[in-house]
Enzyme design. Structure first.
Site, short mmCIF file in Angstrom:
data_model
loop_
_atom_site.label_atom_id
_atom_site.label_comp_id
_atom_site.label_asym_id
_atom_site.label_seq_id
_atom_site.Cartn_x
_atom_site.Cartn_y
_atom_site.Cartn_z
N GLU A 249 0.81 -1.22 0.00
CA GLU A 249 0.00 0.00 0.00
C GLU A 249 0.85 1.28 0.00
O GLU A 249 0.61 2.20 -0.78
CB GLU A 249 -0.89 -0.04 1.25
CG GLU A 249 -1.83 1.11 1.34
CD GLU A 249 -2.85 0.94 2.45
OE1 GLU A 249 -2.81 -0.07 3.18
OE2 GLU A 249 -3.68 1.84 2.59
N SER B 157 -1.91 8.04 7.60
CA SER B 157 -0.53 7.56 7.56
C SER B 157 0.38 8.72 7.20
O SER B 157 0.03 9.54 6.33
CB SER B 157 -0.35 6.51 6.45
OG SER B 157 -0.77 5.27 6.90
#
Ligand code: ADP
Length: 368
Positions: A137, A196
């Site tokens: 990812e 993130s």
């Protein structure tokens, strides 16, 4: 990308906690390096016809037509679509029902859903007969952004002259020249369901340095719980005319004005929801509460981004993810906050394709 992509390589998929994103590359007619079987050409035409037949698919599928990009360098057009991950079964059935799976054998896929107990991979394989190839990812996110930075000169923008009160601002495209040195290093903040924070030092060189559970899912989840919002767009519309000053305790509320010694304007939020200790619920609107929630979520993310930029000595911060989709308030709040905290030393950057970096990265991971 090269125009060599065949049908198995025309898509990139990102299965997120909330939204699944699809990038589809439609090769321009006549752009091919090798002879094609007639069945292949027909299958490609069918996929293209289906994708472009509508801007909406099923109950949650959307094609972001404003984001499609046609480019001679690419030899075709990139299309961008998304749907709610919880509707995966319906989405995969549509693909199978339209016989699109006949021409799609393998799809590169990223996002948590690509890994989640093989659940979605199995579903996609069972219903549509398509094999899912998993891609990391974070690597996809960075690959997607670096591609956009290099290929689309008008991809990135920022805001200048943001007025904190009205959030009026000037949106400014950041057209860059084509040298890697002027991009790296940067902090990349992806605001999806959660957050993130990555420190990116070169193409393919990155570390995940931080994150937060307070992200887009927090805003949407709380709005759904507290108000009568049935869709995310309703939740986002709700806060537009709200006033967080009715709910939040500001520096001005505490000091009677600015806290000049520390250069804190009177409008600075000192305590999110702090006024609710004395104000009655009936005195504030749902819109005010939603606005306060949005500002609190956004400022918290901005602060984490700023502190990480300080730790890593980075002046450039890219904010991406679908939390920022159609969300001018958060973008402008982030631009203001980063400028304010860094005393003008750092800049918040935003991308037009903010929600599609992972899917783009997955697509690119298979391009020859
Ligand atoms: P993820 O990969 O975790 O699904 P995204 O980058 O796709 O993350 O962002 C998901 C967030 O985007 C949601 O939490 C919500 O704040 C926001 N969002 C934007 N559009 C929608 C939508 N149509 N439905 C649900 N959430 C949306």
């Amino acid at each position: 990308i090269s125009p060599h992509s065949d049908m198995g390589q025309s898509f990139g998929l990102d299965i997120g906690g909330t939204l699944s994103k699809i990038v589809y590359f439609e090769q321009a007619p006549g752009v091919t390096s090798r002879p094609r079987a007639k069945s292949h050409v027909l299958a490609a035409q069918e996929v293209s016809r289906f994708v472009k037949s509508s801007d909406n698919y099923g109950s949650s599928g959307v094609r972001d037509t404003r984001l499609s990009v046609t480019s001679e360098t690419l030899g075709g057009t990139l299309h961008f679509m998304h749907f709610e991950t919880r509707k995966m079964e319906g989405a995969v059935s549509q693909v199978a029902n339209h016989s699109l799976s006949q021409s799609l054998r393998v799809v590169s896929c990223t996002g948590g859903g690509a890994h989640k107990h093989l659940q979605y991979a199995n579903l996609i394989h069972e219903i549509a007969g398509i094999e899912v190839r998993k891609e990391d990812e974070v690597a996809c996110l960075v690959r997607g952004l670096n591609f956009l930075l290099n290929v689309f000169p008008n991809e990135v923008y920022t805001f200048v002259n943001v007025d904190f009160g009205s959030l009026s601002a000037t949106r400014m495209s950041l057209v860059r020249d084509n040298t890697d040195e002027d991009i790296f290093p940067y902090i990349l903040v992806s605001i999806g369901s959660g957050v993130s924070v990555l420190h990116v030092t070169g193409p393919g060189k990155f570390t995940r340095v931080s994150g937060s559970s307070i992200g887009g899912g927090t805003y949407w989840g709380l709005c759904r719980m507290l108000f009568e919002c049935t869709t995310y767009d309703e939740a986002l519309d709700l806060c537009v005319h709200g006033r967080n000053a009715s709910v939040d305790m500001s520096v001005g509320d505490i000091y009677g004005g600015a806290y000049e010694k520390f250069n804190l304007p009177a409008t600075t939020v000192a305590s999110s929801f702090g006024k609710m200790i004395s104000v009655e619920r009936a005195e504030v609107s749902d819109a005010d509460i939603a606005r306060s929630l949005l500002v609190m979520t956004t400022q918290n993310i901005g602060l984490i981004a700023y502190l990480n930029a300080c730790i890593h000595g980075t002046k450039r911060i890219f904010f991406v993810g679908n939390f920022l989709r159609h969300n001018k308030i958060s973008c402008r709040t982030l631009a203001y906050a980063i400028n304010f905290w860094s005393k003008g030393e750092m800049k918040a950057h935003f991308c037009r394709h903010e929600g599609y970096l992972g899917a783009l990265g997955a697509f690119l991971s298979q391009a020859p």
